[in-house]
Design an enzyme around this catalytic site. Structure first.
Site, PDB file in Angstrom:
ATOM      1  N   CYS A   1     -20.920  22.700 103.207  1.00  0.00           N
ATOM      2  CA  CYS A   1     -21.321  22.525 104.602  1.00  0.00           C
ATOM      3  C   CYS A   1     -20.355  23.176 105.590  1.00  0.00           C
ATOM      4  O   CYS A   1     -20.640  23.241 106.781  1.00  0.00           O
ATOM      5  CB  CYS A   1     -21.471  21.035 104.914  1.00  0.00           C
ATOM      6  SG  CYS A   1     -22.912  20.288 104.123  1.00  0.00           S
TER       7      CYS A   1
ATOM      8  N   GLY B   1     -30.437  15.620 118.076  1.00  0.00           N
ATOM      9  CA  GLY B   1     -29.627  16.173 116.995  1.00  0.00           C
ATOM     10  C   GLY B   1     -29.543  15.282 115.783  1.00  0.00           C
ATOM     11  O   GLY B   1     -28.492  15.214 115.119  1.00  0.00           O
ATOM     12  N   ASP B   2     -30.651  14.594 115.461  1.00  0.00           N
ATOM     13  CA  ASP B   2     -30.647  13.685 114.311  1.00  0.00           C
ATOM     14  C   ASP B   2     -30.635  14.448 112.999  1.00  0.00           C
ATOM     15  O   ASP B   2     -30.791  15.673 112.952  1.00  0.00           O
ATOM     16  CB  ASP B   2     -31.849  12.744 114.387  1.00  0.00           C
ATOM     17  CG  ASP B   2     -31.565  11.510 115.220  1.00  0.00           C
ATOM     18  OD1 ASP B   2     -30.855  10.626 114.724  1.00  0.00           O
ATOM     19  OD2 ASP B   2     -32.046  11.433 116.366  1.00  0.00           O
TER      20      ASP B   2
ATOM     21  N   ASP C   1     -31.818  21.179 103.384  1.00  0.00           N
ATOM     22  CA  ASP C   1     -30.391  21.455 103.406  1.00  0.00           C
ATOM     23  C   ASP C   1     -30.012  22.295 102.192  1.00  0.00           C
ATOM     24  O   ASP C   1     -30.412  21.975 101.073  1.00  0.00           O
ATOM     25  CB  ASP C   1     -29.585  20.155 103.409  1.00  0.00           C
ATOM     26  CG  ASP C   1     -28.251  20.302 104.130  1.00  0.00           C
ATOM     27  OD1 ASP C   1     -27.542  21.289 103.854  1.00  0.00           O
ATOM     28  OD2 ASP C   1     -27.921  19.430 104.953  1.00  0.00           O
TER      29      ASP C   1
ATOM     30  N   GLY D   1     -40.587  24.514  94.270  1.00  0.00           N
ATOM     31  CA  GLY D   1     -39.710  24.951  95.347  1.00  0.00           C
ATOM     32  C   GLY D   1     -39.900  26.422  95.633  1.00  0.00           C
ATOM     33  O   GLY D   1     -40.992  26.973  95.449  1.00  0.00           O
ATOM     34  N   HIS D   2     -38.821  27.087  96.028  1.00  0.00           N
ATOM     35  CA  HIS D   2     -38.901  28.505  96.387  1.00  0.00           C
ATOM     36  C   HIS D   2     -37.594  29.183  96.027  1.00  0.00           C
ATOM     37  O   HIS D   2     -36.515  28.586  96.160  1.00  0.00           O
ATOM     38  CB  HIS D   2     -39.169  28.650  97.887  1.00  0.00           C
ATOM     39  CG  HIS D   2     -39.434  30.061  98.313  1.00  0.00           C
ATOM     40  ND1 HIS D   2     -40.508  30.792  97.867  1.00  0.00           N
ATOM     41  CD2 HIS D   2     -38.738  30.882  99.141  1.00  0.00           C
ATOM     42  CE1 HIS D   2     -40.475  31.996  98.404  1.00  0.00           C
ATOM     43  NE2 HIS D   2     -39.414  32.077  99.189  1.00  0.00           N
ATOM     44  N   SER D   3     -37.675  30.432  95.577  1.00  0.00           N
ATOM     45  CA  SER D   3     -36.480  31.180  95.207  1.00  0.00           C
ATOM     46  C   SER D   3     -36.589  32.608  95.729  1.00  0.00           C
ATOM     47  O   SER D   3     -37.688  33.164  95.822  1.00  0.00           O
ATOM     48  CB  SER D   3     -36.292  31.197  93.688  1.00  0.00           C
ATOM     49  OG  SER D   3     -37.392  31.848  93.062  1.00  0.00           O
TER      50      SER D   3
ATOM     51  N   ASP E   1     -25.116  10.929 109.004  1.00  0.00           N
ATOM     52  CA  ASP E   1     -24.216  11.230 107.897  1.00  0.00           C
ATOM     53  C   ASP E   1     -23.166  12.234 108.369  1.00  0.00           C
ATOM     54  O   ASP E   1     -23.368  12.986 109.311  1.00  0.00           O
ATOM     55  CB  ASP E   1     -24.959  11.702 106.641  1.00  0.00           C
ATOM     56  CG  ASP E   1     -25.705  13.011 106.812  1.00  0.00           C
ATOM     57  OD1 ASP E   1     -25.905  13.453 107.962  1.00  0.00           O
ATOM     58  OD2 ASP E   1     -26.105  13.584 105.786  1.00  0.00           O
TER      59      ASP E   1
END
Length: 331
Positions: free
Chosen positions: A17, A51-52, A70, A141-143, A226
């Site tokens: 992050c 901004g949650d 994320d 998902g996606h790649s 978080d």
């Protein structure tokens, strides 16, 4: 056979992050993009405005759908651990809103001509392991091909719209609790630089925020976030600003991981942590030294929940008070 000497962190400029777009720059990009109450999309309960951690939409039957995404570059060299950390981090956004993850989609960017697919498989296996522990289905998902490896998840969860935990739910008199110790950014940066492995950091980053979230919801908490890439100070600033209060922190009781102060003292402070401190500097007053302030602004990856309330096992690190001259006070 996976090459033992490959170090994933060496294939990315940033890590975890800490590679987020700086918060001040991000706010400039997002300015004016929110949905107004008069908009046809008024079912949107939580959007961009405060901004949650995730978006929330109310649907039929008194249910709220919580949605987030994320992903980030490698924060550790072990691909399985990286997958576990990235998944726990993505799920955390749902927990921070008081929700329960239901389904996740993998997001994978891979330098296929540089890194073997065996490593990618280990990353995905780590993500699947954590999602299974959370009771969250992983369905595709996606790649894409990318010069830098990146992994994360898009997660959808469910919540009670009347029991959401939001950034703007803080009130004077509420204590502030923190469910995980700080210092992940400096330890991860030391790992990236030296190759040293810090089991205490990996254990912290792979720990789900599920039990803390459930305990907070049961206790009637209505304000939480978080602590990830913007550091404790950055996320606390967003919470206190949205709630119209001042947050007072007691530096003496804030928990740090073993080795975090030593890593900061040795200079392993990520650039993202310094940018976080620069962003909030004009909105706080402090008696703490520079080392402590950098740790309070340290860019966390899969950090804990910052809760305006008390939950079992989480130290109280401060309180919310009526708005003063500064949004944050560190004593």
């Amino acid at each position: 056979m996976i090459p033992i000497m490959l170090r994933l962190t060496q294939y990315a400029q940033g890590g975890g992050c800490a590679c987020k777009i700086p918060p001040g720059e991000l706010e400039d990009v997002l300015a004016g993009l929110g949905v107004t109450p008069e908009d046809p999309l008024s079912e949107l309960v939580v959007g961009l405005d405060t901004g949650d951690d995730a978006a929330v939409v109310r649907i039929e039957g008194g249910t709220a759908v919580v949605s987030t995404a994320d992903f980030f570059t490698p924060v550790v060299d072990d691909p399985f651990d990286w997958g576990r950390i990235a998944a726990a981090n993505a799920l955390s956004d749902v927990y921070a809103m008081g929700g329960r993850p239901l389904i996740a989609l993998n997001l994978l960017c891979w330098p296929r001509e540089v890194l073997p697919y065996e490593l990618a498989r280990e990353v995905l296996r780590g993500g699947a392991e954590v999602a299974a522990r959370a009771g969250c289905h992983v369905a595709g998902g996606h790649s894409i091909t990318d010069p830098e490896p990146k992994y994360g998840m898009a997660v959808t969860g469910l919540a009670d719209p009347a029991r959401l935990m939001r950034n703007d739910g803080g009130r004077p008199g509420l204590p502030l609790s923190l469910t995980k110790p700080l210092g992940l950014g400096v330890l991860n940066n030391r790992h990236k630089t030296t190759g040293e492995v810090f089991p205490q950091a990996i254990a912290t980053m792979t720990e789900l925020n599920a039990s803390a979230s459930e305990a907070a919801v049961r206790a009637g908490v209505r304000c939480a976030t978080d602590v990830t890439g913007f550091g404790l100070l950055g996320h606390l600033f967003k919470l206190a600003r949205a709630s119209g209060v001042t947050a007072v922190l007691d530096q003496a009781v804030i928990p740090f991981l073993d080795g975090a102060r030593e890593a900061a003292r040795a200079g392993f402070v990520p650039g993202g942590s310094r940018r976080n401190l620069d962003w909030v500097a004009g909105h706080l007053t402090s008696t703490a030294d520079e080392e402590t302030m950098l740790l309070l602004a340290d860019a966390q990856t899969s950090g804990g929940l910052l809760i305006a309330g008390e939950v079992p096992g989480a130290p109280v690190i401060g309180e919310l008070v009526p708005r003063e001259e500064h949004v944050i006070v560190v004593r």
